[in-house]
Design a protein around this motif. Sequence first.
Motif, PDB file in Angstrom:
ATOM      1  N   PHE A   7      -3.505   5.218   2.364  1.00 51.21           N
ATOM      2  CA  PHE A   7      -4.054   6.528   2.721  1.00 51.21           C
ATOM      3  C   PHE A   7      -3.170   7.264   3.726  1.00 51.21           C
ATOM      4  O   PHE A   7      -3.135   8.495   3.731  1.00 51.21           O
ATOM      5  CB  PHE A   7      -5.476   6.369   3.253  1.00 51.21           C
ATOM      6  N   GLU A   8      -2.446   6.537   4.559  1.00 52.72           N
ATOM      7  CA  GLU A   8      -1.504   7.195   5.467  1.00 52.72           C
ATOM      8  C   GLU A   8      -0.381   7.871   4.678  1.00 52.72           C
ATOM      9  O   GLU A   8      -0.009   9.014   4.953  1.00 52.72           O
ATOM     10  CB  GLU A   8      -0.915   6.171   6.437  1.00 52.72           C
ATOM     11  N   LYS A   9       0.157   7.163   3.674  1.00 51.75           N
ATOM     12  CA  LYS A   9       1.258   7.710   2.897  1.00 51.75           C
ATOM     13  C   LYS A   9       0.797   8.818   1.966  1.00 51.75           C
ATOM     14  O   LYS A   9       1.506   9.823   1.764  1.00 51.75           O
ATOM     15  CB  LYS A   9       1.926   6.594   2.082  1.00 51.75           C
ATOM     16  N   ALA A  10      -0.385   8.668   1.384  1.00 57.95           N
ATOM     17  CA  ALA A  10      -0.871   9.632   0.394  1.00 57.95           C
ATOM     18  C   ALA A  10      -1.757  10.711   1.012  1.00 57.95           C
ATOM     19  O   ALA A  10      -2.389  11.474   0.275  1.00 57.95           O
ATOM     20  CB  ALA A  10      -1.640   8.892  -0.701  1.00 57.95           C
ATOM     21  N   GLY A  47       0.819  -1.203   0.000  1.00 57.70           N
ATOM     22  CA  GLY A  47       0.000   0.000   0.000  1.00 57.70           C
ATOM     23  C   GLY A  47       0.852   1.252   0.000  1.00 57.70           C
ATOM     24  O   GLY A  47       0.557   2.234  -0.706  1.00 57.70           O
ATOM     25  N   GLN A  48       1.928   1.238   0.764  1.00 59.34           N
ATOM     26  CA  GLN A  48       2.815   2.396   0.822  1.00 59.34           C
ATOM     27  C   GLN A  48       3.519   2.614  -0.515  1.00 59.34           C
ATOM     28  O   GLN A  48       3.621   3.741  -0.995  1.00 59.34           O
ATOM     29  CB  GLN A  48       3.853   2.191   1.931  1.00 59.34           C
ATOM     30  N   VAL A  60      -9.357 -11.791   2.762  1.00 59.39           N
ATOM     31  CA  VAL A  60      -9.445 -10.699   1.794  1.00 59.39           C
ATOM     32  C   VAL A  60      -9.787  -9.390   2.489  1.00 59.39           C
ATOM     33  O   VAL A  60      -9.177  -8.340   2.230  1.00 59.39           O
ATOM     34  CB  VAL A  60     -10.493 -11.020   0.706  1.00 59.39           C
ATOM     35  N   LYS A  61     -10.741  -9.441   3.390  1.00 54.39           N
ATOM     36  CA  LYS A  61     -11.159  -8.226   4.107  1.00 54.39           C
ATOM     37  C   LYS A  61     -10.002  -7.649   4.921  1.00 54.39           C
ATOM     38  O   LYS A  61      -9.767  -6.435   4.931  1.00 54.39           O
ATOM     39  CB  LYS A  61     -12.348  -8.543   5.006  1.00 54.39           C
ATOM     40  N   GLU A  62      -9.254  -8.538   5.586  1.00 55.25           N
ATOM     41  CA  GLU A  62      -8.161  -8.082   6.442  1.00 55.25           C
ATOM     42  C   GLU A  62      -7.006  -7.517   5.614  1.00 55.25           C
ATOM     43  O   GLU A  62      -6.432  -6.474   5.944  1.00 55.25           O
ATOM     44  CB  GLU A  62      -7.670  -9.248   7.309  1.00 55.25           C
ATOM     45  N   MET A  63      -6.635  -8.180   4.524  1.00 57.10           N
ATOM     46  CA  MET A  63      -5.531  -7.682   3.695  1.00 57.10           C
ATOM     47  C   MET A  63      -5.906  -6.368   3.003  1.00 57.10           C
ATOM     48  O   MET A  63      -5.069  -5.475   2.861  1.00 57.10           O
ATOM     49  CB  MET A  63      -5.136  -8.717   2.647  1.00 57.10           C
ATOM     50  N   SER A  64      -7.149  -6.258   2.606  1.00 56.97           N
ATOM     51  CA  SER A  64      -7.612  -5.008   1.990  1.00 56.97           C
ATOM     52  C   SER A  64      -7.521  -3.866   2.988  1.00 56.97           C
ATOM     53  O   SER A  64      -7.130  -2.744   2.635  1.00 56.97           O
ATOM     54  CB  SER A  64      -9.051  -5.164   1.485  1.00 56.97           C
ATOM     55  N   ARG A  65      -7.857  -4.150   4.238  1.00 54.79           N
ATOM     56  CA  ARG A  65      -7.785  -3.114   5.274  1.00 54.79           C
ATOM     57  C   ARG A  65      -6.346  -2.649   5.481  1.00 54.79           C
ATOM     58  O   ARG A  65      -6.067  -1.442   5.532  1.00 54.79           O
ATOM     59  CB  ARG A  65      -8.358  -3.648   6.591  1.00 54.79           C
ATOM     60  N   HIS A  66      -5.417  -3.589   5.584  1.00 52.50           N
ATOM     61  CA  HIS A  66      -4.008  -3.223   5.787  1.00 52.50           C
ATOM     62  C   HIS A  66      -3.480  -2.420   4.598  1.00 52.50           C
ATOM     63  O   HIS A  66      -2.769  -1.418   4.779  1.00 52.50           O
ATOM     64  CB  HIS A  66      -3.166  -4.482   5.983  1.00 52.50           C
ATOM     65  N   PHE A  67      -3.804  -2.860   3.396  1.00 47.15           N
ATOM     66  CA  PHE A  67      -3.338  -2.169   2.188  1.00 47.15           C
ATOM     67  C   PHE A  67      -3.869  -0.736   2.145  1.00 47.15           C
ATOM     68  O   PHE A  67      -3.117   0.217   1.908  1.00 47.15           O
ATOM     69  CB  PHE A  67      -3.789  -2.945   0.952  1.00 47.15           C
TER      70      PHE A  67
END
Length: 608
Positions: A539-542, A361-362, A527-534
Amino acid sequence: AKVLAYIRRFEHEVILVVANLSRFTQCVELDLSAFAGQVPVEMFGRTRFPELKQTLTMITLSSHAFNWFSLMETGEPSAATWSPRAMPQHAEWSSTLLRTIKHIILPAYLPLRRWFGGKGRVMRDIEITQNVALGWGTARLLVVEASFADGTPESYLMPLAFARGEEAKRLQAEFPQVVLATFSDDQILCDALYLPEFRSHLLHLITSRHQETGSVRLAGSCAIDFDAEEMARALVHTRVLSVEQSNTSVIYGDLWFLKFLRKFEQGRHPDVEITHFLTTSTSFSNVPAYAGALALHTPAGEGIAAMLVRNVQHQGDGWTFTLDALARFFDRVLETQTETTPASEEEAIGAIYPERARQLGQITAEMHMALSDSNLPDFEPEAFSTLYQRSLYQSMRGGSMRVIRQLQSQRDKLPESLQADVAMLADHHRDVLAVFERLMDHQIDALKIRVHGDFHLGQVLNTGKDFVVIDFEGEPRLALGDRRLKRPALWDVAGMLRSFDYAALAALRHEREDDALRLEPWARKWVKEMSRHFLEAYFEKAAGASFLPKDPADVKLLLDAFLLNKAVYEIGYELSYRPDFLSIPLRAACRMLEEARPVPEPVPDAPV
């Protein structure tokens, strides 16, 4: 004499059993040429072994060990599905050979190729529009145009050459699917990319910046200076990657990576354009360094034939890494279900993959920040407008309706298990459009930028500690001009979220049927958990970036529309390229429609 090996068949299932009867380790060579082109899958661990060839297959077994293999079709052309055309004459480029290639060989050969995108369409005609001598031996580059009963024609690049002697025997034994014809003088006509000398010729064309003459010619361009020592190292060992996708990839001595583009399109290619920009104009380091390209010039215009980048040492792509993580996750779930105290969701998932999902995600956010930081006309961000949002809606509407019509036209050919989902998507196509129509409710306050365009787990390489982003060419079914358009950054974000879902369902296909039923709810949780982490890391980085809407409701609106659009696009892609995977996006699209429906208000009781 110490090894027992035999085949057992039941209906369409074929199982190979190999047992070591000795207390010592044994090595055995088996003649499995009758199954050339199939892949042995170990039945207990579901490990895929290398594709069987027409040569002997070597298997090593430890003391008293045994293996059971299920022999699976790969979906690629093999000795079992493709037979080269036997030509009575000697090997030479002639009008007779070109007519045979056009009328007999290509109509049967093209639909078997992984890179051919017209599998879901009715092919009407084939034309060889260009026949270019390449300045190396007998090699020619054919530009083949396939026209269909509906839609626009597509052009493909086919470098062909004759091979003789030991080289011809090697190709016929190891790569029978790349041999198009055999001749009376024992020569063969083959895909030239499988000849080491031709691969070396392509590298020399690029690194020497060679410019051929004539109205139809190849022209090499190079962004760096190669020294003689590096060239020698690169040419010592060259190979074609065995995993074939919509292009063909060549490795030069583990130093350089050449992507040979099969689909030929005139105009500036986004992969060359974006990779060159990120390498030379930004500090984004998670991309292979651009080195050069090979362009084909024709009277109608210029198009890219190949791109060269520095090879990245890696442990496989993100897709393979994710499937391995899911296999371990499923093993933990199945093990704990036999115990009295089941594992928690967090324990089953583990700590490693969530951190890698956050890392991805980052990196995605950093990529978008790099692509948005330019005042060059082709990369300078542009504001959303109501006109653009309407255009985006019209594009998604038109694309989804084409896919639904394509799905309905092939409905009779699809398995019974998919019929309900096909009917659901067709009957509720207005619900699909309703999701897209929300894009026109109000103007969205954000900038559109150049994006990856086809972002998923297969487009990132896992180095072990990091990810490297590759393949900026965009969605292969879109026209070249469409792939160069600036888009919302969330287009890529939706692509990666869909890839997590895709991987989970694909991993379930490797499990036994009864286990898959038990694992499916866990796959949804994963899927739900990995999507949340991503998403959290992205959004933290961007945070505060101009390419993200300021209103969280607009972020959700775009993601919902792009996720559904991506799933529908995947349906069309799988129909054309990999029909066996159609169930994954089809069921995902139906699930999204069900979730998007408003919950009906309860009807109050009638007054007494």
